[in-house]
Design an enzyme around this catalytic site. Structure first.
Site, PDB file in Angstrom:
ATOM      1  N   GLY A 102       0.879  -1.255   0.250  1.00  0.00           N
ATOM      2  CA  GLY A 102       0.091   0.133   0.073  1.00  0.00           C
ATOM      3  C   GLY A 102       0.813   1.305   0.099  1.00  0.00           C
ATOM      4  O   GLY A 102       2.115   1.353   0.113  1.00  0.00           O
ATOM      5  N   GLY A 104       0.895   5.376   1.759  1.00  0.00           N
ATOM      6  CA  GLY A 104       0.244   6.089   2.632  1.00  0.00           C
ATOM      7  C   GLY A 104       0.640   7.612   2.330  1.00  0.00           C
ATOM      8  O   GLY A 104       1.026   7.851   1.194  1.00  0.00           O
ATOM      9  N   PHE A 106       3.061   9.321   3.474  1.00  0.00           N
ATOM     10  CA  PHE A 106       4.504   9.628   3.430  1.00  0.00           C
ATOM     11  C   PHE A 106       5.214   8.304   2.886  1.00  0.00           C
ATOM     12  O   PHE A 106       6.519   8.588   2.623  1.00  0.00           O
ATOM     13  CB  PHE A 106       5.099   9.821   4.838  1.00  0.00           C
ATOM     14  CG  PHE A 106       4.399  10.818   5.520  1.00  0.00           C
ATOM     15  CD1 PHE A 106       4.632  12.552   5.147  1.00  0.00           C
ATOM     16  CD2 PHE A 106       3.410  10.812   6.502  1.00  0.00           C
ATOM     17  CE1 PHE A 106       4.122  13.287   5.639  1.00  0.00           C
ATOM     18  CE2 PHE A 106       2.803  12.048   7.083  1.00  0.00           C
ATOM     19  CZ  PHE A 106       2.973  13.275   6.515  1.00  0.00           C
ATOM     20  N   GLU A 108       5.746   4.152   0.857  1.00  0.00           N
ATOM     21  CA  GLU A 108       5.156   3.095   0.285  1.00  0.00           C
ATOM     22  C   GLU A 108       5.512   1.838   1.064  1.00  0.00           C
ATOM     23  O   GLU A 108       6.620   1.862   1.436  1.00  0.00           O
ATOM     24  CB  GLU A 108       5.492   3.124  -1.197  1.00  0.00           C
ATOM     25  CG  GLU A 108       7.005   3.309  -1.448  1.00  0.00           C
ATOM     26  CD  GLU A 108       6.767   3.616  -3.001  1.00  0.00           C
ATOM     27  OE1 GLU A 108       5.915   3.640  -3.806  1.00  0.00           O
ATOM     28  OE2 GLU A 108       8.230   3.847  -3.505  1.00  0.00           O
ATOM     29  N   VAL A 109       4.649   0.738   1.133  1.00  0.00           N
ATOM     30  CA  VAL A 109       4.943  -0.490   2.023  1.00  0.00           C
ATOM     31  C   VAL A 109       4.980  -1.536   1.170  1.00  0.00           C
ATOM     32  O   VAL A 109       3.951  -1.714   0.217  1.00  0.00           O
ATOM     33  CB  VAL A 109       3.946  -0.298   3.221  1.00  0.00           C
ATOM     34  CG1 VAL A 109       4.501  -1.738   4.004  1.00  0.00           C
ATOM     35  CG2 VAL A 109       3.888   0.520   3.984  1.00  0.00           C
ATOM     36  N   LYS A 124       8.823  -0.240   5.081  1.00  0.00           N
ATOM     37  CA  LYS A 124       8.212   1.045   4.341  1.00  0.00           C
ATOM     38  C   LYS A 124       9.303   1.975   3.893  1.00  0.00           C
ATOM     39  O   LYS A 124      10.219   2.211   4.583  1.00  0.00           O
ATOM     40  CB  LYS A 124       7.611   1.674   5.737  1.00  0.00           C
ATOM     41  CG  LYS A 124       6.761   3.073   5.418  1.00  0.00           C
ATOM     42  CD  LYS A 124       5.866   3.115   6.609  1.00  0.00           C
ATOM     43  CE  LYS A 124       5.582   4.477   6.743  1.00  0.00           C
ATOM     44  NZ  LYS A 124       4.608   4.859   7.958  1.00  0.00           N
ATOM     45  N   ASP A 217      -3.385   7.942  17.654  1.00  0.00           N
ATOM     46  CA  ASP A 217      -3.922   7.607  16.270  1.00  0.00           C
ATOM     47  C   ASP A 217      -4.572   6.132  16.091  1.00  0.00           C
ATOM     48  O   ASP A 217      -4.257   5.604  15.139  1.00  0.00           O
ATOM     49  CB  ASP A 217      -2.672   7.980  15.358  1.00  0.00           C
ATOM     50  CG  ASP A 217      -3.099   8.326  14.031  1.00  0.00           C
ATOM     51  OD1 ASP A 217      -4.368   8.676  13.814  1.00  0.00           O
ATOM     52  OD2 ASP A 217      -2.300   8.300  12.978  1.00  0.00           O
ATOM     53  N   GLY A 237       3.580   6.564  14.499  1.00  0.00           N
ATOM     54  CA  GLY A 237       4.382   7.917  14.259  1.00  0.00           C
ATOM     55  C   GLY A 237       3.951   9.047  14.923  1.00  0.00           C
ATOM     56  O   GLY A 237       4.526  10.016  15.173  1.00  0.00           O
TER      57      GLY A 237
HETATM   58  N1  LIG Z   1       3.403  -3.996   8.546  1.00  0.00           N
HETATM   59  C1  LIG Z   1       2.514  -3.926   7.609  1.00  0.00           C
HETATM   60  N2  LIG Z   1       1.822  -5.131   7.041  1.00  0.00           N
HETATM   61  C2  LIG Z   1       0.782  -5.123   5.965  1.00  0.00           C
HETATM   62  N3  LIG Z   1       0.698  -3.861   5.328  1.00  0.00           N
HETATM   63  C3  LIG Z   1       1.163  -2.804   5.953  1.00  0.00           C
HETATM   64  C4  LIG Z   1       2.081  -2.685   7.009  1.00  0.00           C
HETATM   65  N4  LIG Z   1       2.359  -1.465   7.209  1.00  0.00           N
HETATM   66  C5  LIG Z   1       1.679  -0.858   6.321  1.00  0.00           C
HETATM   67  N5  LIG Z   1       0.817  -1.637   5.458  1.00  0.00           N
HETATM   68  C6  LIG Z   1      -0.038  -1.119   4.456  1.00  0.00           C
HETATM   69  O1  LIG Z   1       0.789  -0.122   3.779  1.00  0.00           O
HETATM   70  C7  LIG Z   1      -0.285   0.948   3.442  1.00  0.00           C
HETATM   71  C8  LIG Z   1       0.521   2.297   4.000  1.00  0.00           C
HETATM   72  O2  LIG Z   1       1.035   2.068   5.098  1.00  0.00           O
HETATM   73  P1  LIG Z   1       1.036   3.362   6.346  1.00  0.00           P
HETATM   74  O3  LIG Z   1      -0.238   4.046   6.466  1.00  0.00           O
HETATM   75  O4  LIG Z   1       1.696   3.016   7.327  1.00  0.00           O
HETATM   76  O5  LIG Z   1       1.948   4.727   5.474  1.00  0.00           O
HETATM   77  P2  LIG Z   1       1.987   5.905   5.806  1.00  0.00           P
HETATM   78  O6  LIG Z   1       2.745   6.925   4.932  1.00  0.00           O
HETATM   79  O7  LIG Z   1       2.303   5.978   7.585  1.00  0.00           O
HETATM   80  O8  LIG Z   1       0.349   6.670   5.781  1.00  0.00           O
HETATM   81  P3  LIG Z   1      -0.514   7.618   6.763  1.00  0.00           P
HETATM   82  O9  LIG Z   1       0.570   8.485   7.474  1.00  0.00           O
HETATM   83  O10 LIG Z   1      -1.438   8.158   5.827  1.00  0.00           O
HETATM   84  O11 LIG Z   1      -1.073   6.626   7.783  1.00  0.00           O
HETATM   85  C9  LIG Z   1      -1.632   0.768   4.329  1.00  0.00           C
HETATM   86  O12 LIG Z   1      -2.408   0.482   3.335  1.00  0.00           O
HETATM   87  C10 LIG Z   1      -1.301  -0.236   5.158  1.00  0.00           C
HETATM   88  O13 LIG Z   1      -2.377  -1.309   5.130  1.00  0.00           O
END
Ligand SMILES: Nc1ncnc2c1ncn2[C@@H]1O[C@H](COP(=O)(O)OP(=O)(O)OP(=O)(O)O)[C@@H](O)[C@H]1O
Length: 541
Positions: A102, A104, A106, A108-109, A124, A217, A237
């Protein structure tokens, strides 16, 4: 002729009228389309020179990121697969991308497999290069927060972090899905699953709060379902540390209760399949503690617990530990723990014979033993009520395990003798917390004394064996035997008027039942079994 001014008010501007909002809640199922769309990509203004002429400075080389003195920061230099001579990233040299999980705001995971140990991880990677030293420092804070949190099965585990060519990489435990994604796919979650997730999340939140951290959060997008089937808190975060003294009073109390409120809302959303409002009248009524309008389809037990988690006044809200010590949750916790131990042991068992043995033991623990016990109860139901109850000292809920030793949860670590008064204690605690007689939660308890004992709805939802002598006039009492150190459960023929003084009221029957009795011989060597699985579980952790 038009007159202006004077006392004539007919030409004054009308006062604004606020139109009440009549928006109804929509279910996730009827909405269909995803609730959240990914954020738009930042426009690319120009092509950086380094992309045309790649130049690897020392600053761009992979550097471990850690704020702990004892962490291993040699994983890059010691990696046999990494060569600084190659232009490929450390990430590309040492990990194989299997799937993009996915994107987010900030980062990509990716689900990746380590080429070194062959295990799967979530990695990530920040979407954009650091926009300066301040931006870099802010990104690093997430690592610092992850590192502060000691390992727990209900929190996504953090492994390591590094930076390379002005991107940050965070390696964490990979999970099957997020709760938000799961809720978009499954609109008919059974209540037993909701209870399981609630208990998991309460344990995760309690772990955080015990370490003076507040998540700040908690929402379905930041909660994950692991491959072990457990619900886990993730995305740390925004975590705040509250150990500094001046923060303690303000943040730990209010921050922690904010976490609890968010947890309650998350579980409510999950259980009802509703898209809960973020503003408007409906939000205000939820904020005022009127949970029932959305939760009418839920069992009264779940409604009562959610009401306790969503109390409008933070000081009246249940804490994670208080919620975990509610007997109705303790029973689910105990049952879940034993199930988890069996499941994890089965997952870990390598030998064929060991697997067969575990399947046989699971069959005994979850099928044969409860049936035998049920039959025994039926047979002995012809005896005098007191006698039969005294003989059936173990509950169905404990599935033949005469004590809870080795189940290392804090809620179970409460002295077992304390459980003897759990019903009245819970009630007393709720009364002390300001749940007056008129509030739904306390009237629910009064109507349903079995709430404290594992109500039929919960037992059904957890597939527990039915209890024959489930009359509200009986409560269970756990007594620790000093000689053997083995507590066992007894039911007492006591009246359960749920007032807080009950624990201290001498009962005419108490003298009889408080005598020490030899522990019942079990059909199964449960202690050995539980030790074995505890050892297996602690190995895993
Ligand atoms: N440990 C994990 N296992 C499986 N999927 C994950 C994991 N961490 C994140 N994801 C997936 O990756 C996507 C983006 O991750 P995440 O939300 O942590 O990013 P972000 O940049 O911190 O986003 P935001 O700050 O908007 O919450 C999400 O759809 C989440 O479901």
């Amino acid at each position: 002729m038009i007159l202006v001014g004077g006392n004539d008010t007919s030409f004054q501007r009308p006062a604004p009228v606020f139109v009440p909002e009549h928006r109804t809640l929509s279910t996730k199922k009827s909405r269909g389309t995803p609730k959240f769309a990914p954020p738009p990509k930042a426009p690319v203004k120009s092509c950086p020179v380094t992309r045309i002429f790649p130049r690897i400075s020392d600053y761009d080389r992979p550097q471990p990121v850690s704020f702990r003195d004892d962490s291993d920061t040699s994983f890059i230099v010691q990696s046999p697969l990494y060569s600084a001579e190659k232009t490929a990233l450390y990430f590309e040299q040492c990990y194989a991308i299997e799937e993009k999980l996915g994107v987010g705001s900030f980062g990509e995971v990716y689900r990746v497999r380590s080429k070194e140990d062959g295990r799967q991880y979530a990695c990530k990677r920040t979407l954009l290069r650091f926009r300066g030293e301040g931006d870099r420092r802010r990104r690093m804070e997430e690592v610092q927060k992850h590192e502060k949190l000691p390992k727990h099965k209900n929190c996504v585990e953090f492994y390591r972090a590094w930076e390379e060519r002005q991107h940050l990489y965070l390696l964490t435990e990979v999970c099957r899905t997020s709760l938000a994604d799961m809720a978009e796919d499954r609109h008919d979650l059974p209540e037993s699953v909701v209870w399981d997730y609630l208990v998991d999340l309460l344990q995760g939140v309690s772990h955080l709060h015990k370490h003076h951290l507040v998540h700040m959060d908690i929402k379905p997008e930041n909660i994950f379902i692991g491959y072990d089937g457990l619900c886990k808190l993730g995305d740390f975060g925004l975590v705040i540390e509250t150990s500094q003294e001046y923060f303690e009073v303000m943040n730990l109390q209010f921050g922690a209760s904010a976490d609890i409120f968010s947890l309650g809302m998350t579980v409510l959303e999950l259980a009802t399949d509703l898209d809960l409002p973020k503003q408007g009248d409906m939000w205000q009524s939820l904020r005022a503690g009127q949970v029932a309008s959305c939760a009418y389809s839920l069992s009264s037990d779940l409604q009562a617990v959610l009401t306790g988690l969503l109390r409008p006044d933070p000081s009246e809200r249940l804490t994670a530990d208080q919620a975990l010590s509610l007997p109705v949750i303790r029973r689910i916790l105990l049952r879940k723990r034993v199930k988890d131990i069996f499941r994890i042991s089965l997952m870990k068992a390598k030998g064929f014979l060991l697997r067969i043995w575990l399947y046989v033991m699971s069959f005994f623990a979850f099928v044969a033993l409860p049936i035998t016990r049920l039959r025994k109860r039926r047979r002995s139901s012809g005896d005098s009520p007191n006698k039969s109850r005294m003989n059936n000292s173990d509950s169905d809920f404990t599935m033949g395990f005469s004590d809870e030793e080795g189940l290392d949860d804090h809620s179970l670590a409460q002295p077992l003798s304390d459980i003897s008064t759990s019903s009245s204690e819970t009630n007393q605690f709720l009364s002390n917390k300001g749940f007056g007689n008129s509030t739904p939660i306390i009237s629910h308890f009064k109507k349903r004394p079995d709430f404290f004992e594992g109500s039929p709805s919960i037992r059904n939802s957890c597939n527990a064996s039915p209890r024959i002598d489930d009359s509200p006039t009986f409560i269970r009492r756990r007594i620790t035997l000093p000689r053997t150190g083995r507590p066992f459960t007894q039911r007492l023929n006591e009246s359960t008027s749920f007032n807080s003084s009950m624990a201290n009221t001498p009962s005419p029957h108490r003298n009889v039942v408080e005598q020490e009795e030899p522990a019942q011989p079990l059909n199964l060597t449960s202690r050995n079994l539980i030790d074995l699985f505890n050892a297996a579980e602690s190995d895993e952790e």
